[in-house]
Motif scaffolding. Structure first.
Motif, PDB file in Angstrom:
ATOM      1  N   UNK A 118       0.732  -1.087  -0.026  1.00 62.50           N
ATOM      2  CA  UNK A 118      -0.060  -0.143   0.185  1.00 62.50           C
ATOM      3  C   UNK A 118       0.892   1.274  -0.018  1.00 62.50           C
ATOM      4  N   UNK A 119       1.787   0.970   0.655  1.00 64.36           N
ATOM      5  CA  UNK A 119       2.851   2.342   0.857  1.00 64.36           C
ATOM      6  C   UNK A 119       3.402   2.818  -0.511  1.00 64.36           C
ATOM      7  N   UNK A 120       3.786   1.783  -1.282  1.00 64.22           N
ATOM      8  CA  UNK A 120       4.511   1.864  -2.607  1.00 64.22           C
ATOM      9  C   UNK A 120       3.118   2.441  -3.653  1.00 64.22           C
ATOM     10  N   UNK A 121       2.110   1.758  -3.406  1.00 65.22           N
ATOM     11  CA  UNK A 121       1.122   2.328  -4.414  1.00 65.22           C
ATOM     12  C   UNK A 121       0.682   3.739  -4.289  1.00 65.22           C
ATOM     13  N   UNK A 122       0.696   4.349  -3.013  1.00 63.58           N
ATOM     14  CA  UNK A 122       0.414   5.579  -2.594  1.00 63.58           C
ATOM     15  C   UNK A 122       1.401   6.616  -3.273  1.00 63.58           C
ATOM     16  N   UNK A 123       2.539   6.210  -3.565  1.00 64.09           N
ATOM     17  CA  UNK A 123       3.525   7.181  -4.036  1.00 64.09           C
ATOM     18  C   UNK A 123       3.982   7.003  -5.537  1.00 64.09           C
ATOM     19  N   UNK A 124       3.182   5.745  -6.155  1.00 62.48           N
ATOM     20  CA  UNK A 124       3.565   5.928  -7.563  1.00 62.48           C
ATOM     21  C   UNK A 124       2.262   5.806  -8.402  1.00 62.48           C
ATOM     22  N   UNK A 125       2.390   6.252  -9.873  1.00 65.00           N
ATOM     23  CA  UNK A 125       1.377   6.316 -10.753  1.00 65.00           C
ATOM     24  C   UNK A 125       1.443   4.987 -11.593  1.00 65.00           C
ATOM     25  N   UNK A 126       0.297   4.686 -12.175  1.00 65.31           N
ATOM     26  CA  UNK A 126       0.481   3.598 -13.055  1.00 65.31           C
ATOM     27  C   UNK A 126       1.387   3.152 -14.082  1.00 65.31           C
ATOM     28  N   UNK A 127       2.004   4.590 -14.593  1.00 65.02           N
ATOM     29  CA  UNK A 127       2.819   4.361 -15.360  1.00 65.02           C
ATOM     30  C   UNK A 127       4.109   3.822 -15.007  1.00 65.02           C
ATOM     31  N   UNK A 128       4.330   4.146 -13.725  1.00 64.96           N
ATOM     32  CA  UNK A 128       5.565   3.493 -13.163  1.00 64.96           C
ATOM     33  C   UNK A 128       5.372   2.157 -12.633  1.00 64.96           C
TER      34      UNK A 128
END
Length: 415
Positions: free
Chosen positions: A69-79
């Motif tokens: 979840x932490x990673x998802x909060x900081x990243x956009x779909x293209x990444x």
């Protein structure tokens, strides 16, 4: 990892993909060979009221399956797409990257549109309540973020770069990886392209340009490169990432290369922000220079993975440029456009084309151009209409032409 300061050949030893027709390399490839379309009605937002309501979306991708979840909060779909494709490429190459600070692993992941959805979302939140704008907003939408996220994920401490060349970004990454390897700046480079920008503002903008197909009632037949009834491109998304290394480095660890990146060239139309130069001459020059850089003749080339967007002018100019460069060899060439099935994956488009070339070499088969029912008389090459063709591919050319007049051509060879 050993240091090879002077190497003469760069090869691809791993491929990962996330496309509108498959969530990995092999499922995507089998879908392309079978002529399966990934174009359907838009699900990412409600397109009611827009002239174009179809797109080539990546399907059944659940970010939570790949990231905490932490990673998802900081990243956009293209990444996220880039990281998932990079992980597959590394596994395919038989590598274990341990994050050793001395490891000479570079990353070159390019994007054309960057974090467009994040900008759109944050703008809406700001007008609603500025406190709702994520503290990760700025860092997540930057164009270098897919490359940096791949480096963070896999522990790549070498040169990390990102370049934006519009629709030519994906194939440029492969040429830049080759340059990095041949300059002795890294032993390995994770290289490719990624984009995910299926948003209301993007579609409104492209619609006002008249760039998109409006064949909403039969989405799988909407993308029609080289067909007389084509009416614009289909917007797509996804990521394709390669492991690139020197031939010596690959041999030392017993890796089997898919292909050799033999050479390439970049030219500029220097003409218009979105329209190609009406002569097609600068695309032609890019092809000639790429062949020269690869020490290849027109007679060596078996297959061209075309830019083939299904826009009225692009398809005619590309066909004329191929005929001008290849002369009498043009008639025996196989030419096809995977965009007929996956739409235009924008920053990932050229990388997808390179994957097609690699797997065509491996399997001795060229995927078709689907929906080519009524060939445009001005597009008079063999576009492998409707069904895949069994053939040996030893040398392939990948064409990519981007907004702003950016022409990138790569020459790829079977090792």
């Amino acid at each position: 990892m050993s240091h090879h300061p002077s190497t003469t050949t760069a090869v691809v030893t791993g491929i990962g993909a996330l496309t509108p027709v498959g969530n990995d390399r092999e499922s995507s490839w089998q879908a392309l060979l079978s002529g399966t379309s990934g174009v359907a009605g838009i699900t990412r937002f409600d397109p009611a009221g827009l002239p174009t309501r179809i797109a080539a979306e990546v399907k059944n991708f659940t970010p939570e399956d790949h990231f905490d979840r932490k990673r998802l909060r900081r990243s956009e779909r293209f990444s996220q797409y880039a990281v998932v494709a990079a992980r597959e490429a590394v596994e395919d190459a038989g590598l274990t990257l341990d994050g050793d600070p001395g490891a000479r692993v570079g990353v070159q992941v390019n994007s054309a549109v960057a974090g467009f959805p994040g900008i759109e979302t944050a703008t809406g939140r700001m007008h609603e309540d500025p406190r709702k704008v994520s503290p990760y907003f700025v860092s997540s939408v930057l164009p270098n973020m897919p490359a940096c996220e791949v480096a963070i994920d896999l522990g790549a401490h070498g040169p990390v770069n990102a370049s934006a060349l519009a629709c030519a970004s994906g194939i440029h990454a492969l040429l830049e990886a080759r340059r990095t390897i041949l300059a002795g700046e890294a032993d390995l480079v994770l290289a490719g392209g990624t984009d995910s920008a299926i948003t209301p503002v993007m579609f409104t903008g492209l619609s006002t340009m008249g760039a998109l197909s409006t064949r909403n009632d039969e989405p799988e037949h909407a993308s029609r490169p080289f067909d007389a009834d084509r009416d614009g491109f289909v917007f797509g998304e996804g990521a394709v990432v390669f492991v690139v290394e020197s031939a010596a480095h690959a041999a030392a660890r017993g890796a089997r290369p898919y292909l050799e990146i033999s050479g390439g060239a970049l030219t500029s139309d220097a003409f218009h922000v979105s329209a190609p130069h009406p002569s097609g001459g600068h695309a032609e020059t890019a092809m000639r220079r790429a062949l020269s850089a690869a020490h290849a003749t027109t007679g060596d080339v078996d297959y061209i993975c075309a830019h083939g967007t299904a826009t009225r002018i692009n398809d005619r100019l590309e066909s004329a440029a191929v005929r001008a460069v290849f002369g009498e060899d043009a008639d025996r060439l196989l030419v096809s456009s995977p965009k007929s099935m996956v739409g235009h994956m924008i920053g990932a488009a050229g990388a997808l084309s390179a994957m097609v070339a690699a797997l065509a070499m491996r399997d001795g088969a060229v995927p078709p151009t689907v929906n080519l029912d009524t060939p445009d008389p001005e597009c008079d090459l063999d576009y492998v209409a409707h069904t895949a063709r069994k053939t040996d591919v030893h040398t392939a050319v990948v064409n990519a032409f981007g907004f702003g007049g950016q022409n990138v051509v790569a020459v790829l060879r079977k090792p």
